[in-house]
Design an enzyme around this catalytic site. Sequence first.
Site, PDB file in Angstrom:
ATOM      1  CG  ASN A 115      -4.716   4.098  -1.931  1.00 40.35           C
ATOM      2  OD1 ASN A 115      -5.421   3.184  -2.326  1.00 40.35           O
ATOM      3  ND2 ASN A 115      -3.788   3.932  -0.991  1.00 40.35           N
ATOM      4  CG  ASN A 142      -1.766   1.284   1.282  1.00 36.11           C
ATOM      5  OD1 ASN A 142      -2.746   1.380   0.564  1.00 36.11           O
ATOM      6  ND2 ASN A 142      -1.380   2.252   2.098  1.00 36.11           N
ATOM      7  CD  GLU A 143      -1.317   5.927   0.109  1.00 38.00           C
ATOM      8  OE1 GLU A 143      -0.765   6.440   1.091  1.00 38.00           O
ATOM      9  OE2 GLU A 143      -2.310   6.413  -0.461  1.00 38.00           O
ATOM     10  CD1 TRP A 185      -9.032   6.173   4.469  1.00 39.31           C
ATOM     11  CD2 TRP A 185      -8.713   4.005   3.993  1.00 39.31           C
ATOM     12  NE1 TRP A 185      -8.173   5.664   5.389  1.00 39.31           N
ATOM     13  CE2 TRP A 185      -7.957   4.336   5.133  1.00 39.31           C
ATOM     14  CE3 TRP A 185      -8.684   2.685   3.530  1.00 39.31           C
ATOM     15  CZ2 TRP A 185      -7.171   3.403   5.799  1.00 39.31           C
ATOM     16  CZ3 TRP A 185      -7.896   1.766   4.188  1.00 39.31           C
ATOM     17  CH2 TRP A 185      -7.147   2.137   5.314  1.00 39.31           C
ATOM     18  CE  LYS A 225      -9.155  11.065   4.524  1.00 40.77           C
ATOM     19  NZ  LYS A 225      -8.116  10.994   5.562  1.00 40.77           N
ATOM     20  CE1 TYR A 280      -5.636  14.205   3.792  1.00 42.35           C
ATOM     21  CE2 TYR A 280      -5.592  12.309   2.334  1.00 42.35           C
ATOM     22  CZ  TYR A 280      -5.645  12.839   3.608  1.00 42.35           C
ATOM     23  OH  TYR A 280      -5.697  12.008   4.685  1.00 42.35           O
TER      24      TYR A 280
HETATM   25  C1  GCB Z   1      -3.983   6.574   2.389  1.00 41.77           C
HETATM   26  C2  GCB Z   1      -3.492   5.452   3.222  1.00 41.77           C
HETATM   27  C3  GCB Z   1      -4.355   5.220   4.424  1.00 41.77           C
HETATM   28  C4  GCB Z   1      -4.672   6.565   5.070  1.00 41.77           C
HETATM   29  C5  GCB Z   1      -5.435   7.406   4.073  1.00 41.77           C
HETATM   30  C6  GCB Z   1      -5.811   8.776   4.615  1.00 41.77           C
HETATM   31  O1  GCB Z   1      -3.807   6.658   1.216  1.00 41.77           O
HETATM   32  O2  GCB Z   1      -3.350   4.265   2.488  1.00 41.77           O
HETATM   33  O3  GCB Z   1      -3.673   4.382   5.304  1.00 41.77           O
HETATM   34  O4  GCB Z   1      -5.366   6.419   6.253  1.00 41.77           O
HETATM   35  O5  GCB Z   1      -4.638   7.603   2.960  1.00 41.77           O
HETATM   36  O6  GCB Z   1      -6.852   8.902   5.219  1.00 41.77           O
HETATM   37  O7  GCB Z   1      -5.056   9.725   4.414  1.00 41.77           O
END
Ligand code: GCB
Length: 753
Positions: A431, A375-376, A510, A531, A437
């Site tokens: 993602n 992930n990322e 998410w 979130k 953001y």
């Molecule tokens: C992401 C991550 C996740 C974070 C999310 C966020 O891309 O994979 O772990 O919690 O962003 O809320 O910023």
Amino acid sequence: MRSVININENWAFLKGAKEIPTALPEGWETVNVPHSWNAQDGMDGGADYFRGTCHYAKRISKSGLPQADCYYLEINGANSSADVYVNGKKLAHHDGGYSTWRVDLSDALEDEALLVVAVDNAANDKVYPQVADFTFYGGMYRDVNIICVKESHFSLDYFGGKGLAVTPVIVGSDAKVKVETYVTNKKEHQQLHVVLKDAKGNVVAEQTSADKEFEMEIKDVHRWHGRKDPYLYTCEAELLDGETMIDMVSSRFGCRTYEIHPQRGFILNGEEYPLHGVSRHQDRIGYGNALRKEHHKEDMDLICEVGATTIRLAHYQHDQYFYDLCDERGMVVWAEIPYISNHMPGGRENTISQMKELIIQNYNHPSIVVWGISNEITLGGQDDSDLIGNHRILNTLIHDMDKTRLTTMAVLSMCPMDAEYIQIPDTVSWNHYFGWYGGDTSMNGPWFDEFHAKYPNIPVGCSEYGCEALNWHTSEPKQGDYTEEYQAYYHEELIKQLFTRKYLWATHVWNMFDFGADARGEGGENGQNHKGLVTIDRKYKKDSFYAYKAWLSDEPFVHICGKRYINRVEDVTKVTVYSNLPEVELFANGESLGKVKAEDHFFYFEVPNKGETTLVAVAGACKDESHINKVDTFDESYRLVEKNAVLNWFDITEKEGYCSLNTTINDIMGTLRGKLFITSMTSLLMKQMKKNKASGEKKGGGFSLNKDMMKMVGTFTILRISSMGGMVGIEFTKEQLLDMNEKLNKIKLPKKK
Ligand code: GCB
């Protein structure tokens, strides 16, 4: 036969322990497992939860256990690393906080044995995760058992598995089922008896042999068909010594085919079966990750209620019980290891062992369709050859271990489409947080179209998207305001964009639940990521929960949004209603405001706001009620006031054509003066972080602000970055921020291209 003795109760516990005791220590706290020492400090903000070694001690008397040849200690989750000692002698070490592992105690167990498990969640550079936006709750937080078996038994020491792998392959209307058993110390004369049973317990196939592998058949197989028909069979394997059964294991399994098609999306048993769902973090308020069965069940009930067809079990291996629930309820699952954010050159071995455990322990679950590699992981850049090499190794490992499933990964928004590592797995997902953001909501769909046009043969999905919401309210929702109304708007937009793009193989919100991220200081409540569609205590379903329910669930319902937004200023106020029924009629104090039809399930009403009004929405046989109240001035209790903070976006002086704290870094960097400003700010931050490091300041959870990270945060405003300062161990005062804003107000915005 084996006996499984649960030993969750009555452990002596010491936080920050050093010496390994050899006698039961006095004065230690008594705790029951599941237990986490970060249940409170892991979600109260400040990036300062306890990370270190803690000891769990317990007396075990061999004579109190059932008579057996071998005794195994089974730990179903100890975060992150652990050592096991019996009477002061070290027997085992395990790295990885989310899987099951076992230790052979047979030789060490005496009648007076002191078992000590030293669990450690301190920072290091080889066990994942180390850098991530969630709390790494320390503790022995899942069940602990002693398994007593005969000398010959289904293997207990192979990556935490059961010693039973079931691989059904559908051929026409039947299924060929390969059953592999793993037996330790099997004697030649011993036989295996394998039985396949249908959901009612009727035997559908049966074989006995001295071999460990079986090819069996189920005629007219009943398929596992997701939420529509999650039909499960059971495989029971018995180890026979003559007439005596000396050990037994069993596992449920399901028979299904699936395909992930780059144009048609997910196909289950030959039928297009759109995957729209959520990601799940497991923790909850007051417990951290030390969950009880009823917590898992409640989570699953909520996920079913929202109508999801898929769950991404982020960012680590979840409890076996939860995968069982996924099988039973027909959820299509993405399972993954916590290979996240920051590729560590010394972490290769750990990614491999965590992946092996994940696959071996979960191989029989029909719900799982993809194994997630990372992930990322490109937070520090995507061109690192060691990172790319590690992905190739893991991808090959997965295919060697499991010929029936596909690989995937969740990619950082800023990672270029043509990065080399994108080509490695069978499928990818991105993602994206456009509309939260940075960027705006309209950018999500087109981004995927561009990728799809460029790489029409790579199945692409959206592994994360979301936006924060707390109990703040407004009639004019704006990106970044943390209101329930902006979150609802954001998800309406995202649903319309993502659910209508059939080629997306899966979409995952998410997140289903707010979760603990102790380094966060946002939205007026530190230590959490908000979130979620549901709050961290699982008590409140935010409006956006119902936006999904309207699109995904068949259970008829109607929901009036904004129930917590009662006092309103405007004479005519907007009220949104979500329903999966075609028409909604809204009544204000008993008087109809008309009927609205909406194909997109979102119904908008203009409501006169005078005195006190009771609203009733009616759709088919469903009803919902809410209240609004006319006020003269805005009710300030609805407006976010950051506790430790300092400034909100709406308090900031903006000058037409000039930058401010509300400008994104990318825009500021569009002029030479802007670049200079950012460079000086970066070096200031670097200095501060070095200072923190030198003074041993533990803040920052491992984040470092490097060139690549700056690239990623290009779409963040300066204000947003300052509010996330906790992650890098830096907090700004109001004066500093205002001073920065003044400087920015003198820097021209770049000309729009
Ligand atoms: C992401 C991550 C996740 C974070 C999310 C966020 O891309 O994979 O772990 O919690 O962003 O809320 O910023």
